[in-house]
Design a protein around this motif. Structure first.
Motif, PDB file in Angstrom:
ATOM      1  N   ALA A   1      44.123  44.510  38.580  1.00 31.21           N
ATOM      2  CA  ALA A   1      45.420  44.364  37.926  1.00 31.21           C
ATOM      3  C   ALA A   1      45.444  45.095  36.593  1.00 31.21           C
ATOM      4  N   GLU A   2      44.350  45.019  35.868  1.00 33.45           N
ATOM      5  CA  GLU A   2      44.236  45.718  34.585  1.00 33.45           C
ATOM      6  C   GLU A   2      44.310  47.231  34.789  1.00 33.45           C
ATOM      7  N   GLN A   3      43.673  47.706  35.840  1.00 32.37           N
ATOM      8  CA  GLN A   3      43.675  49.147  36.115  1.00 32.37           C
ATOM      9  C   GLN A   3      45.071  49.674  36.419  1.00 32.37           C
ATOM     10  N   VAL A   4      45.858  48.912  37.168  1.00 35.09           N
ATOM     11  CA  VAL A   4      47.179  49.409  37.543  1.00 35.09           C
ATOM     12  C   VAL A   4      48.218  49.213  36.440  1.00 35.09           C
ATOM     13  N   THR A   5      47.970  48.282  35.520  1.00 37.25           N
ATOM     14  CA  THR A   5      48.949  48.044  34.454  1.00 37.25           C
ATOM     15  C   THR A   5      48.587  48.727  33.140  1.00 37.25           C
ATOM     16  N   ALA A   6      47.316  49.046  32.944  1.00 40.58           N
ATOM     17  CA  ALA A   6      46.868  49.654  31.685  1.00 40.58           C
ATOM     18  C   ALA A   6      47.600  50.956  31.350  1.00 40.58           C
ATOM     19  N   PRO A   7      47.904  51.818  32.317  1.00 38.53           N
ATOM     20  CA  PRO A   7      48.614  53.057  31.974  1.00 38.53           C
ATOM     21  C   PRO A   7      49.991  52.826  31.360  1.00 38.53           C
TER      22      PRO A   7
ATOM     23  N   ALA B   1      54.630  47.672  37.860  1.00 37.39           N
ATOM     24  CA  ALA B   1      53.387  48.241  38.368  1.00 37.39           C
ATOM     25  C   ALA B   1      52.584  47.210  39.139  1.00 37.39           C
ATOM     26  N   LEU B   2      52.560  45.986  38.644  1.00 39.51           N
ATOM     27  CA  LEU B   2      51.799  44.952  39.341  1.00 39.51           C
ATOM     28  C   LEU B   2      52.490  44.572  40.657  1.00 39.51           C
ATOM     29  N   MET B   3      53.816  44.531  40.659  1.00 37.82           N
ATOM     30  CA  MET B   3      54.504  44.222  41.906  1.00 37.82           C
ATOM     31  C   MET B   3      54.305  45.348  42.918  1.00 37.82           C
ATOM     32  N   GLU B   4      54.256  46.567  42.433  1.00 36.47           N
ATOM     33  CA  GLU B   4      53.988  47.703  43.329  1.00 36.47           C
ATOM     34  C   GLU B   4      52.589  47.575  43.926  1.00 36.47           C
ATOM     35  N   PHE B   5      51.659  47.076  43.132  1.00 36.57           N
ATOM     36  CA  PHE B   5      50.297  46.827  43.599  1.00 36.57           C
ATOM     37  C   PHE B   5      50.307  45.809  44.749  1.00 36.57           C
TER      38      PHE B   5
ATOM     39  N   LEU C   1      48.387  33.965  37.461  1.00 39.30           N
ATOM     40  CA  LEU C   1      49.354  35.019  37.748  1.00 39.30           C
ATOM     41  C   LEU C   1      50.724  34.660  37.189  1.00 39.30           C
ATOM     42  N   ARG C   2      51.129  33.397  37.388  1.00 39.89           N
ATOM     43  CA  ARG C   2      52.422  32.984  36.857  1.00 39.89           C
ATOM     44  C   ARG C   2      52.454  33.121  35.336  1.00 39.89           C
ATOM     45  N   ASN C   3      51.369  32.761  34.673  1.00 43.02           N
ATOM     46  CA  ASN C   3      51.299  32.887  33.215  1.00 43.02           C
ATOM     47  C   ASN C   3      51.404  34.350  32.787  1.00 43.02           C
ATOM     48  N   TRP C   4      50.800  35.234  33.582  1.00 34.79           N
ATOM     49  CA  TRP C   4      50.866  36.670  33.258  1.00 34.79           C
ATOM     50  C   TRP C   4      52.303  37.155  33.348  1.00 34.79           C
TER      51      TRP C   4
ATOM     52  N   THR D   1      63.498  44.554  44.670  1.00 33.68           N
ATOM     53  CA  THR D   1      63.980  43.226  44.270  1.00 33.68           C
ATOM     54  C   THR D   1      63.510  42.887  42.861  1.00 33.68           C
ATOM     55  N   THR D   2      62.287  43.274  42.546  1.00 36.28           N
ATOM     56  CA  THR D   2      61.760  43.032  41.195  1.00 36.28           C
ATOM     57  C   THR D   2      62.565  43.789  40.151  1.00 36.28           C
ATOM     58  N   GLU D   3      62.973  45.008  40.467  1.00 35.31           N
ATOM     59  CA  GLU D   3      63.804  45.780  39.537  1.00 35.31           C
ATOM     60  C   GLU D   3      65.122  45.063  39.268  1.00 35.31           C
TER      61      GLU D   3
END
Length: 199
Positions: free
Chosen positions: A71-77, A88-92, A132-135, A181-183
């Protein structure tokens, strides 16, 4: 004389268990299958994990640590842009459903297999999902959501629906709508944060 575990024994057991549990479900896998898959002796397995419940909990904790690294790898950018990090996380999640070995979410699956709230597997699954919910909530607050708790709950519903539908109906089914849907949800809760440039 007690046999000394070889370096990496615990890791080997956890990796074999992850494959078996993921493919067959936790209840369906017996400790003998883990022994056969790893080649370790029964006494050595039980020296590392005193019971199957302990192994299940350790596997979920280990999986949780690995998941958050991903999760850190996909959101860090997208650091500094919490709305884009949410996307990004939902795309993951959506991409994970497309994997050929996808068998559903191990946390939801394990929780459904063990209904006792005190079962170690259910407890670990609950901890992961709460994390995850907290994030989602924290990123939503950073993105300016007026009600970050409501946003987090809505995103959890999208995640749960994506993973459940993806496992049964495949990536081309309802799971394909996760990101779109997230968008829409972000535009509702964080209209100032989500711009055309963000997408």
């Amino acid at each position: 004389m007690a046999r000394t575990p070889a370096p990496g024994t615990r890791r080997r057991i956890l990796e074999a268990s992850a494959k078996l549990f993921g493919e067959q479900g936790v209840r369906a896998v017996g400790m003998q299958q883990v022994i056969d898959a790893t080649g370790v002796g029964k006494s050595l397995l039980y020296r590392e994990f005193a019971s199957k419940d302990e192994l299940i909990a350790a596997w979920l904790r280990d999986s949780d640590a690995q998941w958050w690294e991903q999760a850190e790898q996909v959101t860090a950018p997208h650091s500094g842009d919490p709305a884009r990090q949410i996307l990004a996380l939902m795309e993951f999640f959506q991409d994970s459903v497309r994997e050929p070995d996808f068998h559903g979410c191990i946390y939801y699956n394990t929780s459904s297999e063990f209904r006792d709230p005190a079962h170690p597997g259910r407890e670990e699954a609950k901890l992961h999902l709460k994390g995850l919910r907290n994030w989602w909530r924290d990123k939503g607050a950073q993105a300016g959501a007026e009600d970050p708790d409501a946003l987090a709950d809505t995103l959890m519903l999208i995640v749960g629906g994506t993973l459940a539908n993806g496992e049964v109906l495949g990536a081309a089914g309802p799971a394909r709508m996760a990101l779109a849907t997230t968008e829409l949800v972000l535009r509702q809760y964080c209209p100032k944060a989500l711009t055309a440039a963000t997408i």
